[in-house]
Design a protein around this motif. Structure first.
Motif, short mmCIF file in Angstrom:
data_model
loop_
_atom_site.label_atom_id
_atom_site.label_comp_id
_atom_site.label_asym_id
_atom_site.label_seq_id
_atom_site.Cartn_x
_atom_site.Cartn_y
_atom_site.Cartn_z
N UNK A 42 0.79 -1.21 0.00
CA UNK A 42 0.00 0.00 0.00
C UNK A 42 0.82 1.27 0.00
N UNK A 43 2.12 1.15 -0.07
CA UNK A 43 2.98 2.32 -0.07
C UNK A 43 3.84 2.28 -1.33
N UNK A 44 3.89 3.37 -2.03
CA UNK A 44 4.83 3.48 -3.14
C UNK A 44 6.13 3.99 -2.55
N UNK A 45 7.19 3.21 -2.66
CA UNK A 45 8.45 3.57 -2.01
C UNK A 45 9.60 3.51 -3.00
N UNK A 46 10.58 4.34 -2.78
CA UNK A 46 11.82 4.31 -3.55
C UNK A 46 12.75 3.33 -2.86
N UNK A 47 13.26 2.36 -3.60
CA UNK A 47 14.13 1.34 -3.02
C UNK A 47 15.56 1.79 -3.15
N UNK A 48 16.29 1.74 -2.05
CA UNK A 48 17.69 2.14 -2.04
C UNK A 48 18.60 0.95 -1.86
N UNK A 49 19.83 1.23 -1.50
CA UNK A 49 20.84 0.19 -1.36
C UNK A 49 20.80 -0.49 -0.01
N UNK A 50 20.07 0.08 0.93
CA UNK A 50 19.98 -0.54 2.25
C UNK A 50 18.52 -0.66 2.65
N UNK A 51 18.27 -1.52 3.60
CA UNK A 51 16.90 -1.67 4.08
C UNK A 51 16.93 -1.89 5.58
N UNK A 52 15.79 -1.70 6.20
CA UNK A 52 15.69 -1.92 7.63
C UNK A 52 14.35 -2.55 7.94
N UNK A 53 14.25 -3.14 9.11
CA UNK A 53 13.02 -3.76 9.56
C UNK A 53 12.66 -3.15 10.90
N UNK A 54 11.44 -2.66 11.01
CA UNK A 54 10.94 -2.18 12.29
C UNK A 54 10.34 -3.37 13.02
N UNK A 55 10.72 -3.55 14.28
CA UNK A 55 10.22 -4.69 15.05
C UNK A 55 9.74 -4.20 16.41
N UNK A 56 8.53 -4.63 16.75
CA UNK A 56 7.95 -4.27 18.03
C UNK A 56 8.45 -5.24 19.10
N UNK A 57 8.34 -4.83 20.36
CA UNK A 57 8.81 -5.67 21.47
C UNK A 57 8.14 -7.04 21.45
N UNK A 58 6.83 -7.07 21.23
CA UNK A 58 6.11 -8.35 21.20
C UNK A 58 6.56 -9.21 20.02
N UNK A 59 6.86 -8.57 18.89
CA UNK A 59 7.34 -9.32 17.73
C UNK A 59 8.72 -9.91 18.00
N UNK A 60 9.57 -9.17 18.71
CA UNK A 60 10.88 -9.70 19.07
C UNK A 60 10.74 -10.91 19.99
N UNK A 61 9.82 -10.83 20.94
CA UNK A 61 9.55 -11.98 21.81
C UNK A 61 9.09 -13.18 20.97
N UNK A 62 8.21 -12.93 20.00
CA UNK A 62 7.74 -14.01 19.12
C UNK A 62 8.88 -14.57 18.28
N UNK A 63 9.76 -13.70 17.79
CA UNK A 63 10.91 -14.13 16.99
C UNK A 63 11.79 -15.08 17.81
N UNK A 64 12.08 -14.69 19.05
CA UNK A 64 12.92 -15.53 19.92
C UNK A 64 12.23 -16.86 20.21
N UNK A 65 10.90 -16.81 20.44
CA UNK A 65 10.15 -18.04 20.72
C UNK A 65 10.21 -19.00 19.53
N UNK A 66 9.98 -18.48 18.32
CA UNK A 66 10.02 -19.33 17.13
C UNK A 66 11.43 -19.87 16.90
N UNK A 67 12.44 -19.02 17.07
CA UNK A 67 13.82 -19.47 16.88
C UNK A 67 14.16 -20.61 17.83
#
Length: 78
Positions: A42-67
């Motif tokens: 839903x967003x038209x974005x210009x793609x550059x040479x680097x990228x980042x991921x925004x992660x919420x605290x609950x998502x980080x907890x879920x990431x650790x649990x799945x890992x």
């Protein structure tokens, strides 16, 4: 690569008439590597040479649990 595991989903308003969807997933690439994927629609974005991921605290907890539970990384902190 394995199928991605969804660890977060949300929607946010980007204009009066447009809402973007976001999904955060992780995939086990190898025994020692996981990949965090953030997909935004839903967003038209210009793609550059680097990228980042925004992660919420609950998502980080879920990431650790799945890992730990699904990928067998029992030696990481929680």
């Amino acid at each position: 690569m394995e199928e991605p595991v969804v660890i977060g989903k949300d929607k946010f308003k980007i204009s009066d008439d447009e809402t973007a969807r976001r999904e955060l997933r992780i995939v086990k690439v190898s025994d020692n590597v996981i990949q965090v994927q953030e997909e935004v629609h839903g967003i038209i974005a210009l793609v550059g040479a680097s990228s980042s991921v925004n992660i919420k605290k609950e998502e980080l907890k879920n990431l650790i649990k799945v890992a730990r539970e699904e990928f067998g990384w029992t030696d990481i902190c929680e």
